[in-house]
Write a protein that holds these residues in place. Structure first.
Motif, PDB file in Angstrom:
ATOM      1  N   LYS A 142       0.822  -1.206   0.000  1.00 36.89           N
ATOM      2  CA  LYS A 142       0.000   0.000   0.000  1.00 36.89           C
ATOM      3  C   LYS A 142       0.860   1.261   0.000  1.00 36.89           C
ATOM      4  N   GLU A 143       0.219   2.387  -0.303  1.00 41.54           N
ATOM      5  CA  GLU A 143       0.939   3.636  -0.519  1.00 41.54           C
ATOM      6  C   GLU A 143       1.775   4.052   0.688  1.00 41.54           C
ATOM      7  N   THR A 226       8.067  -5.073  -3.624  1.00 38.41           N
ATOM      8  CA  THR A 226       8.034  -3.647  -3.318  1.00 38.41           C
ATOM      9  C   THR A 226       9.443  -3.093  -3.145  1.00 38.41           C
ATOM     10  N   HIS A 260       0.873  -1.421  -9.792  1.00 41.98           N
ATOM     11  CA  HIS A 260       0.058  -2.203  -8.871  1.00 41.98           C
ATOM     12  C   HIS A 260       0.601  -3.612  -8.691  1.00 41.98           C
TER      13      HIS A 260
END
Length: 377
Positions: A142-143, A226, A260
């Motif tokens: 997530k951000e 990530t 994403h």
């Protein structure tokens, strides 16, 4: 075949598929240093036929008491068990009855749906097979987490060695630093007794990241995806790869500023097994131009390899001669009681310059704070 017949007579209702899976568990464990064989397989089958199976954790505990002989094996057994049988606890519900219970179904005295949390599909434990492993997409976190990881990744890049560039520092093309030379000459009445030359720039660090996304690494796959994304958005020359039974370059898939993740369709050739030595050999031969003496190679894996140790040894020997530094990131290193006794991990360790524990955002931050990616002095 004789062993299968003996096991079939002992367990009665259990299917031949379960027998094959349990029978193949001992050879699987021997790849990681366990001294087990047919006696342990027979005992495990007897145990499965004697207990009422309510959860895969119960099955693992029973087998753990049978196959484990020392504390080191006790620590790594859960990971190997899940790796071989492909267990994901929350996905199991009992929706069918065991083979041999057809009379119970026909009489109507039993239901296919029970209160057990175990799903027995066709009366077999789901085997972990390199040719039939689970495939999945890779997601970016997530951000909020993404920004934190990006922040600490940029700090980590500062610890990597920056080779000298062929270009001089900013200014004109002349190699002499006229401004500094004249300033120093003013102290001597204008006579330039010392000629100062401009320095060469420092080039961006070269980093190659190779991430294991096999079944045993699935819980960590999104986090390390990530981290790879964050490396691509720092001041470094970065190439990223993922591997399981094959190796795939994913730099173009992660280079977008807003991403994403990587969809399943882009990873169709990667399956659930692990061939570390084979994939690292492919890296050395297919992408050798990316591996230079100024390159830092980061390998992210738990070290569980289904290939032959000699293949991994040759691959690590080749890579250590091509790159300047090898950093091995193992998400199991921080677990209590863990020791790198798996065949793959113990084979690779002599060629590793840094052995680092990173498994989540907090451990990544701690590794950067401790300068674990800097050159050893």
């Amino acid at each position: 075949m004789e062993v299968l017949e003996v096991l079939s007579r002992q367990i009665g209702l259990l299917s031949g598929r379960i027998i094959e899976q349990v029978q193949s568990f001992a050879p699987f464990l021997r790849q990681y240093g366990f001294r087990v064989g047919t006696p342990e397989s027979l005992t495990a089958i007897e145990a499965l036929s004697a207990i009422e199976i309510e959860s895969m954790e119960q099955v693992m505990d029973a087998m753990r008491s049978i196959y484990v002989k020392n504390p080191a094996e006790w620590a790594i057994f859960p990971s190997l068990f899940k790796r071989h049988f492909g267990v994901v606890q929350h996905e199991w519900k009992q929706t069918t009855v065991l083979e041999g219970d057809t009379e119970l179904q026909q009489s109507g005295s039993g239901s296919a749906e029970t209160s057990s949390s175990l799903q027995i599909e066709g009366a077999m434990l789901r085997a972990y097979n390199p040719n039939h492993g689970q495939r999945y997409a890779l997601r970016v976190l997530k951000e909020g987490q993404l920004q934190q990881i990006l922040y600490w990744t940029r700090k980590a890049v500062l610890q990597f060695e920056s080779p000298r560039s062929r270009r001089l520092e900013k200014g004109r093309r002349f190699p002499i630093d006229f401004r500094r030379t004249i300033r120093h000459a003013m102290k001597n009445g204008g006579d330039p007794l010392v000629i100062y030359k401009r320095k060469y720039r420092r080039a961006r660090p070269r980093i190659v990241i190779v991430t294991d996304i096999s079944g045993s690494m699935k819980p960590h796959a999104d986090f390390f995806t990530t981290v790879a994304w964050a490396f691509l958005h720092t001041r470094a020359r970065v190439e990223t790869f993922v591997f399981s039974t094959e190796i795939k370059r994913i730099t173009p898939l992660l280079s977008r500023h807003i991403v994403h993740g990587i969809p399943f369709e882009q990873l169709i050739e990667l399956k659930g097994g692990t061939r570390i030595g084979f994939c690292l050999s492919r890296l050395a031969h297919r992408y050798g131009s990316l591996l230079r003496k100024q390159t830092c190679l980061i390998i992210v894996s738990d070290g569980y390899d289904t290939g032959h140790p000699h293949v991994l040894k040759r691959a690590m020997d080749t890579l250590s001669g091509l790159v300047g530094k090898i950093v091995w990131v193992n998400p199991l290193l921080g677990e209590e009681g863990y020791e790198p006794v798996a065949t793959g991990m113990s084979t690779a360790l002599p060629y590793v310059d840094r052995f680092v524990d990173v498994h989540d955002q907090e451990s990544w931050m701690q590794a950067v704070k401790l300068h674990l990616f800097a050159n050893q002095t």
